[in-house]
Structure formats: C-alpha cells, structure tokens
Design an enzyme around this catalytic site. Sequence first.
Site, short mmCIF file in Angstrom:
data_model
loop_
_atom_site.label_atom_id
_atom_site.label_comp_id
_atom_site.label_asym_id
_atom_site.label_seq_id
_atom_site.Cartn_x
_atom_site.Cartn_y
_atom_site.Cartn_z
N HIS A 99 0.85 -1.20 0.00
CA HIS A 99 0.00 0.00 0.00
C HIS A 99 0.88 1.24 0.00
CE1 HIS A 99 0.84 -1.12 4.18
NE2 HIS A 99 0.81 0.17 4.46
N HIS A 101 0.52 5.36 0.95
CA HIS A 101 -0.31 6.36 1.62
C HIS A 101 -0.31 7.65 0.78
CE1 HIS A 101 0.03 4.31 5.71
NE2 HIS A 101 1.01 3.73 5.04
P1 5GP Z 1 1.85 0.93 7.33
O1 5GP Z 1 2.28 1.21 8.74
O2 5GP Z 1 1.87 -0.55 7.04
O3 5GP Z 1 2.57 1.75 6.30
O4 5GP Z 1 0.35 1.44 7.24
C1 5GP Z 1 -0.77 0.66 7.52
C2 5GP Z 1 -1.96 1.58 7.51
O5 5GP Z 1 -3.14 0.80 7.44
C3 5GP Z 1 -2.08 2.46 8.77
O6 5GP Z 1 -2.08 3.82 8.41
C4 5GP Z 1 -3.42 2.00 9.38
O7 5GP Z 1 -4.15 3.09 9.95
C5 5GP Z 1 -4.14 1.40 8.19
N1 5GP Z 1 -5.10 0.36 8.53
C6 5GP Z 1 -4.87 -0.70 9.35
N2 5GP Z 1 -5.98 -1.48 9.42
C7 5GP Z 1 -6.92 -0.88 8.64
C8 5GP Z 1 -8.28 -1.22 8.31
O8 5GP Z 1 -8.84 -2.20 8.75
N3 5GP Z 1 -8.93 -0.38 7.46
C9 5GP Z 1 -8.33 0.73 6.93
N4 5GP Z 1 -9.07 1.49 6.13
N5 5GP Z 1 -7.05 1.07 7.21
C10 5GP Z 1 -6.35 0.28 8.06
#
Ligand code: 5GP
Length: 133
Positions: A99, A101
């Site tokens: 993903h 952001h």
């Molecule tokens: P990372 O730390 O892996 O770059 O970002 C993961 C992102 O996924 C975080 O910003 C977190 O808020 C988001 N996230 C985690 N679980 C869920 C979910 O169930 N639904 C949505 N929409 N976002 C999620």
Amino acid sequence: MEECIFCKIASGEIKGLRIYENNETLAFMDIAKDVDGHILVIPKKHYKNILDCDSETLSAVMNTIKRVSNHLTENCGYDGINLLNANDESAGQSVNHFHIHIIPRKSNDGIDAWPKFEGAKEELQTVFDKVKM
Ligand code: 5GP
Ligand code: ZN
C-alpha cells in the site's frame, strides 16, 4: 491471503470507504484519523510490498495514485500531496499488503510529513560504493 485485512477490503468482505477503484487497484480511506484525507492505494491482488510486486501491477498502482492525486488537487481544495510507503517490517510496514499512503496537503497546513532522520553514520562515498548498481 485469507487473513489479510486489505485483501478483505479489496474483495468487499470488509467494508471500506472506497474512493476509486478499477480492475487492478483500489483507493480507500485509512482509518487512522491522524490527518485529514489520509488515503491508501493498493493492488487488489495480494503482494507484500514493492519488493515482490510485478511491474505491471506497480504501474497500475502508480496510475491510480496519480488519478486520485489529480482529483484531490483539482476538485477537492488541496494544493499538493505527500506519498508515504513502507516496505518490510524493518522499514515500519505494519500491514503486509502492498500500500502507498496519500496525504493531501494545503499550503501552510502545518503538517510535517518528512521523517526526522538522526544523521548519516557512514561516509557518503562508502555508502555510494556499496549501493552503486
Ligand atoms: P503501514 O504502517 O503498514 O505503512 O500502514 C498501515 C496503515 O493501514 C495504517 O495507516 C493504518 O491506519 C491502516 N489500517 C490498518 N488497518 C486498517 C483497516 O482495517 N482499514 C483501513 N481502512 N485502514 C487500516
Ligand atoms: Zn492481502
């Protein structure tokens, strides 16, 4: 990937606030509520991160990012965007489905989206010799 939360959002098994989607990708709201308009763009097919993602899918993800970003700046009152992305747990990745952001930005919004690095430990030339391709 049965237990992957983003696979479940992509398939519709779990509800997500879907901003835009096409056959390969989905853009939806991040639930973090840490900054206004925090959006995630994912491939619908499961990849852990950019390291195992094929180039065709990566290209589809980037095209969706551009499409959503142009929408944010042309129609939604934003001036710019930051893209943030973590690949591997070592880099801070917490959800193991690729993903990127999108953080929408307005002039003088006071958001500091750049990491506070602590300063390089190795000489520039040493690192260059190690990473040069
Ligand atoms: P990372 O730390 O892996 O770059 O970002 C993961 C992102 O996924 C975080 O910003 C977190 O808020 C988001 N996230 C985690 N679980 C869920 C979910 O169930 N639904 C949505 N929409 N976002 C999620
Ligand atoms: Zn997944």
